[in-house]
Scaffold this active site. Structure first.
Site, mmCIF file in Angstrom:
data_model
loop_
_atom_site.group_PDB
_atom_site.id
_atom_site.type_symbol
_atom_site.label_atom_id
_atom_site.label_comp_id
_atom_site.label_asym_id
_atom_site.label_seq_id
_atom_site.Cartn_x
_atom_site.Cartn_y
_atom_site.Cartn_z
ATOM 1 N N THR A 125 -5.967 13.876 -6.947
ATOM 2 C CA THR A 125 -4.854 14.326 -6.117
ATOM 3 C C THR A 125 -4.017 15.421 -6.785
ATOM 4 O O THR A 125 -3.732 15.354 -7.973
ATOM 5 C CB THR A 125 -3.946 13.123 -5.768
ATOM 6 O OG1 THR A 125 -4.767 12.130 -5.167
ATOM 7 C CG2 THR A 125 -2.832 13.508 -4.818
ATOM 8 N N GLU A 126 -3.644 16.402 -5.993
ATOM 9 C CA GLU A 126 -2.743 17.467 -6.440
ATOM 10 C C GLU A 126 -1.660 17.638 -5.384
ATOM 11 O O GLU A 126 -1.813 17.161 -4.262
ATOM 12 C CB GLU A 126 -3.518 18.783 -6.606
ATOM 13 C CG GLU A 126 -4.577 18.697 -7.685
ATOM 14 C CD GLU A 126 -5.276 20.023 -7.928
ATOM 15 O OE1 GLU A 126 -4.869 21.040 -7.325
ATOM 16 O OE2 GLU A 126 -6.223 20.025 -8.723
ATOM 17 N N PRO A 127 -0.586 18.355 -5.745
ATOM 18 C CA PRO A 127 0.498 18.510 -4.771
ATOM 19 C C PRO A 127 0.009 19.038 -3.414
ATOM 20 O O PRO A 127 0.511 18.630 -2.369
ATOM 21 C CB PRO A 127 1.436 19.510 -5.451
ATOM 22 C CG PRO A 127 1.221 19.284 -6.912
ATOM 23 C CD PRO A 127 -0.226 18.915 -7.056
ATOM 24 N N SER A 131 -5.173 14.184 1.132
ATOM 25 C CA SER A 131 -6.343 13.809 1.924
ATOM 26 C C SER A 131 -7.348 14.948 1.977
ATOM 27 O O SER A 131 -8.556 14.731 2.062
ATOM 28 C CB SER A 131 -5.904 13.451 3.349
ATOM 29 O OG SER A 131 -5.042 12.334 3.313
ATOM 30 N N ARG A 242 -12.987 1.371 -2.916
ATOM 31 C CA ARG A 242 -12.232 1.083 -1.698
ATOM 32 C C ARG A 242 -12.148 -0.425 -1.393
ATOM 33 O O ARG A 242 -11.085 -0.911 -1.026
ATOM 34 C CB ARG A 242 -12.828 1.855 -0.523
ATOM 35 C CG ARG A 242 -11.769 2.416 0.375
ATOM 36 C CD ARG A 242 -12.295 3.554 1.236
ATOM 37 N NE ARG A 242 -11.807 4.849 0.805
ATOM 38 C CZ ARG A 242 -12.486 5.986 0.943
ATOM 39 N NH1 ARG A 242 -13.686 5.991 1.476
ATOM 40 N NH2 ARG A 242 -11.953 7.125 0.557
ATOM 41 N N GLN A 278 7.969 -24.352 16.945
ATOM 42 C CA GLN A 278 6.753 -23.700 17.419
ATOM 43 C C GLN A 278 6.766 -22.181 17.166
ATOM 44 O O GLN A 278 5.737 -21.590 16.850
ATOM 45 C CB GLN A 278 6.578 -23.978 18.908
ATOM 46 C CG GLN A 278 5.153 -23.834 19.355
ATOM 47 C CD GLN A 278 4.986 -24.219 20.812
ATOM 48 O OE1 GLN A 278 5.807 -23.865 21.653
ATOM 49 N NE2 GLN A 278 3.942 -24.955 21.099
ATOM 50 N N GLY A 340 17.622 -14.249 6.134
ATOM 51 C CA GLY A 340 18.517 -13.428 5.321
ATOM 52 C C GLY A 340 18.155 -13.485 3.848
ATOM 53 O O GLY A 340 18.276 -12.488 3.126
ATOM 54 N N GLU A 363 -5.816 6.049 -1.750
ATOM 55 C CA GLU A 363 -7.280 6.087 -1.596
ATOM 56 C C GLU A 363 -7.679 6.363 -0.153
ATOM 57 O O GLU A 363 -8.571 5.736 0.402
ATOM 58 C CB GLU A 363 -7.938 4.829 -2.151
ATOM 59 C CG GLU A 363 -8.071 4.952 -3.661
ATOM 60 C CD GLU A 363 -9.101 4.022 -4.258
ATOM 61 O OE1 GLU A 363 -8.734 3.359 -5.225
ATOM 62 O OE2 GLU A 363 -10.234 3.975 -3.784
#
Lengths: 383, 276
Positions: A125-127, A131, A242, A278, A340, A363
C-alpha cells in the site's frame, strides 16, 4: 457446530485458546490504551510454536496450513483483535517467502520467523495506491549486483517492529502491473527508515507505520521470484492470507457474542435477567447464527486453500467479506446488549466494535471483494 | 541435574464437594487439572534443566486418568512420566502416600541406573533434586512433600520462593516466611516444596504437546515396588477421617461503647458472666 477437527487441529485450537485466555485477554486493554507493540504476548505465542503454523517443517515450522493459521487467529482475536493482527500480519509477510522464495532465501529468513524471533510485514500500500495497486510509485532500479529502492509505503502493519519486510516496487514502470517486483528488505538496511506511526480507531496494539526508502541499496539476491512477478506474488499471498483476515473477523465476532451472552444472563432489569426477554433472545439467536455461517465459510475456504485448489479468489473474497460484515454487525449488536455500560470504556465491548471495523477495510475493502465475487460469477456464466 | 517432580491431579473447582457418607472427595463431573502449586515445581525443574542440563521426571500417584497430568507436564518440557497406581494403594493418607512415592522414587532411580541413562551419583539416589508444590489445592495438607524426604532420609526445605545459587552438591534457597524470607543452604540431594512466588509456569508448545501425546508413561504398581503391605493403602494410613464439615462462621464480635471506665466495667462484667 462440529467441524470434525483432527486431533492436531483440536490441539492447536486448545493451545491458542489457552494463550488467548491467559495472556492476551488480561493484556488487551493495556495495549489498546498504550499502543505499545505487544512483544510480551508475541513471545508467548512464539515459545508455543504458533509462528511455525505457516512455515514448512524443513525450515523450522510445523508445516504450512492456512486452516491451522485460521484456528489460531480466530482464538487470539476472540480475546484481542489488535494483538491477533500482529501475529497474522507476520504470516502475511512470511507467505511470499514461503511461496516464492528460493532455497537460500527460505533458509536465511524462515527459521527465525518460524521461531518468532523476528516478525515479518508485507508492504504494498502507498498513499495513492490502495485498492488500485497499479498506482504504485515506489521504484527499484537495478545497479550491478544491487537494487536501489526509492519511495514510500504507508499503513504497513507491523511497520517498524518487523525485522523482515516484503516490499512491492516497480522495476519497469512502462509495463504497468507486469513491471512490479517483490523484494525482501531487512530492517536496518541503510536508506530504509520509518515514518509516521498511525493513531488508529481500533487494533491499537498493532503498529501501522510508513516505510521510507531513500536510495536504499539491497542485494540483488533479495528479489523474490523474478522481475515483473510482483503482482503474482501479491495475489497468491492474498489468496493465502485472506482466510486469515476472515478468521480474525470471525474471532472478534465470536468474542463479542460470548461477552454479550454472559452479560445479558447477569444483567437484571424488571426483576429478571434480561436474557429472559424475547427481544434480547432474538438478537442473540441472529448473532450466533451469523457467526456460525461465517465460520462455515472461513473454514471451508481455508481447507480449499490447503487442499491446493487452484483458484480460490471467489471463496476467499466471500469469506473475508461475509465474516467481516458479520463482525461489524455482531459487535455493534453486542454493544447494544450491554446498553449504556457497553458505551463506556470500562467495559471491554466497545473495543470489539473498533477492532471489527478494520476487517471490512484492509486486504481489499469489502466493496472490492464484492467486485471480485461478481466478476467471477459473470465469468463463470459466460463460460 | 536430575530432577524428580511429584505432582497430583486435583479437581479444577475450588469448591470441592464431599460425599457426606464416605467423607471422601466427589470427583465425578469435575474437570481434573494439575494441582496449581505443582505447576510451579514443574516449571522450576524445567528451568533448572535448561540451565544445567539433565533430566526431569514427573511422578504422580493416582488413578489411571492421572496419566493426563503427566502428559501435560511432558508437554511443558519434562522428559518422562511415571504413574504410580494400584488398588493396593487406594485410600492412602499423606503418610502412606509419601511412603509409596518414596518407594517409587527409589525404584525410578534403580531403573535409571539399570538403563545407564543416569550414573548413580553415589549419594544413594542418583537424583539431585525432588520438587513438589507446597501443598495440594484439594487436601491442603502440605504433608506429602516433607513425608517423602523423611522416608528417603534426605534434607527438605519447604516454601521455597527462589533458588539463589546452585553449586556442586549444594543449593542456596530463599524460604518464604510469614513476614519476609530466610536463606537456607542445603546439601543435595534434597526435597524442596515451592510457592507460587518462585516463577510463572509456561504455556506448553505445540511441539511439546505432540511429543507428550506419544510419550511413554511407565506404570509402577505394588508388583514393581514391592512395598511393605502394612504401610500402604488404607491399612497403612494412620489418619482416620471421622467427619468432614464446613466450620460455622465465627459470630460477630461485640463493640463496647462509652467512656473508658464504663467500658472497663462492662468488659469485666462480660468476662465474669462468661466464667460463670
Amino acid at each position: 457446530m462440529d467441524y470434525l477437527l483432527s486431533d492436531e487441529q483440536k490441539m492447536i485450537k486448545e493451545l491458542a485458546h489457552k494463550i488467548a485466555e491467559e495472556k492476551i485477554r488480561p493484556a488487551a486493554a493495556k495495549y489498546d490504551i498504550s499502543e505499545e507493540y505487544p512483544w510480551e504476548v508475541l513471545k508467548v505465542m512464539a515459545e508455543s510454536d504458533m509462528f511455525g503454523l505457516f512455515i514448512p517443517e524443513e525450515y523450522g515450522g510445523c508445516a504450512t496450513s492456512v486452516f491451522n493459521l485460521c484456528l489460531a487467529t480466530e482464538e487470539f482475536s476472540r480475546a484481542c483483535g489488535g494483538i491477533a493482527v500482529c501475529y497474522a500480519a507476520s504470516a502475511l509477510g512470511t507467505f511470499p517467502i514461503v511461496l516464492f522464495g528460493n532455497d537460500e532465501q527460505k533458509k536465511k529468513y524462515l527459521p527465525d520467523l518460524a521461531k518468532g524471533k523476528k516478525v515479518a510485514a508485507f508492504a504494498i500500500t502507498e498513499p495513492e495506491a490502495g485498492s488500485d495497486a497499479s498506482g504504485i510509485k515506489t521504484v527499484a532500479k537495478k545497479e550491478g549486483n544491487h537494487y536501489v529502492l526509492n519511495g514510500l509505503k504507508h499503513f504497513i502493519t507491523n511497520g517498524g517492529d518487523a525485522e523482515t519486510y516484503v516490499v512491492i516496487a516497480m522495476t519497469d514502470k512502462t509495463k504497468g502491473a507486469r513491471g512490479a517486483s517483490a523484494f525482501i528488505v531487512e530492517k536496518g538496511t541503510p536508506g530504509f527508515t520509518f515514518g509516521k506511526k498511525e493513531d488508529k480507531f481500533g487494533i491499537r496494539a498493532s503498529s501501522t507505520r510508513e516505510l521510507v526508502f531513500t536510495d536504499c541499496k539491497i542485494p540483488a539476491e533479495n528479489l523474490l521470484a523474478k522481475e515483473g512477478m510482483g503482482f503474482i506474488v501479491t495475489m497468491r499471498t492474498f489468496d493465502m492470507s485472506r482466510p486469515g483476515v476472515a478468521a480474525q473477523a470471525l474471532g472478534i465476532a465470536q468474542g463479542a457474542l460470548e461477552l454479550a451472552v454472559k452479560y445479558v444472563h447477569q444483567r437484571v432489569q424488571f426483576g429478571k435477567a434480561i436474557s429472559s426477554f424475547q427481544g434480547i433472545q432474538w438478537m442473540l439467536a441472529d448473532m450466533a447464527t451469523e457467526v456460525e455461517a461465517a465460520r462455515g465459510l472461513v473454514y471451508s475456504t481455508a481447507r480449499m486453500v490447503d487442499a491446493g485448489v487452484k483458484d480460490v479468489s471467489k471463496e476467499s473474497a466471500m469469506a473475508k467479506m461475509y465474516a467481516s460484515d458479520v463482525a461489524m454487525k455482531v459487535t455493534v449488536d453486542a454493544l447494544q446488549l450491554f446498553g449504556g455500560y457497553g458505551y463506556m470504556k470500562d467495559y471491554p465491548i466497545e473495543k470489539y466494535v473498533r477492532d471489527a471495523k478494520i476487517t471490512q477495510i484492509y486486504e481489499g475493502t469489502n466493496q472490492v471483494q464484492r467486485g471480485i465475487i461478481a466478476l467471477k460469477l459473470i465469468k463463470e456464466m459466460a463460460k | 541435574m536430575n530432577i524428580i517432580v511429584c505432582i497430583k491431579q486435583v479437581p479444577e473447582t475450588t469448591e470441592v464437594r464431599i460425599n457426606p457418607e464416605t467423607n471422601t472427595l466427589m470427583r465425578e463431573g469435575v474437570k481434573s487439572i494439575i494441582n496449581p502449586f505443582d505447576m510451579y515445581a514443574i516449571e522450576e525443574a524445567i528451568r533448572l534443566k535448561e540451565r544445567f542440563g539433565g533430566k526431569v521426571t514427573v511422578v504422580t500417584m493416582g488413578p489411571p486418568q492421572a496419566e493426563s497430568a503427566l502428559r501435560e507436564a511432558i508437554s511443558m518440557g519434562a522428559d518422562e512420566g511415571y504413574l504410580v497406581g494400584d488398588r493396593a494403594f487406594a485410600g492412602s493418607d499423606t503418610w502412606a502416600t509419601s511412603y509409596t512415592l518414596a518407594g517409587a522414587i527409589k525404584k525410578i532411580n534403580q531403573i535409571n541406573v539399570a538403563n545407564n541413562s543416569l550414573a548413580d551419583s553415589g549419594k544413594g539416589h542418583g537424583i539431585d533434586l525432588i520438587l513438589c508444590g507446597k501443598q495440594a489445592s484439594d487436601g491442603d495438607t502440605a504433608q506429602v512433600g516433607p513425608g517423602i524426604s523423611t522416608h528417603l532420609n534426605i534434607p527438605q526445605v519447604t516454601y521455597v520462593k527462589k533458588i539463589e545459587e546452585v553449586k556442586e552438591g549444594m543449593m542456596r534457597l530463599e524460604r518464604m516466611l510469614e513476614e519476609g524470607y530466610e536463606i537456607i543452604e542445603t546439601s543435595l540431594p534434597a526435597l524442596l516444596t515451592v510457592v507460587k512466588e518462585i516463577n510463572e509456569p509456561r504455556i506448553p508448545s505445540l511441539k511439546g504437546l505432540m511429543r507428550a501425546k506419544s510419550a511413554k508413561i511407565t506404570a509402577l504398581t505394588q508388583k514393581e515396588l514391592n512395598l511393605d503391605p502394612q504401610q500402604i493403602g488404607l491399612c497403612g494410613s494412620p489418619t482416620q477421617v471421622v467427619k468432614i464439615f464446613t466450620p460455622k462462621p465465627r459470630a460477630g464480635g461485640q463493640i463496647l461503647k462509652g467512656e473508658i471506665p464504663d467500658i472497663t466495667k462492662q468488659l469485666v462484667d462480660l468476662i465474669k458472666d462468661e466464667v460463670n
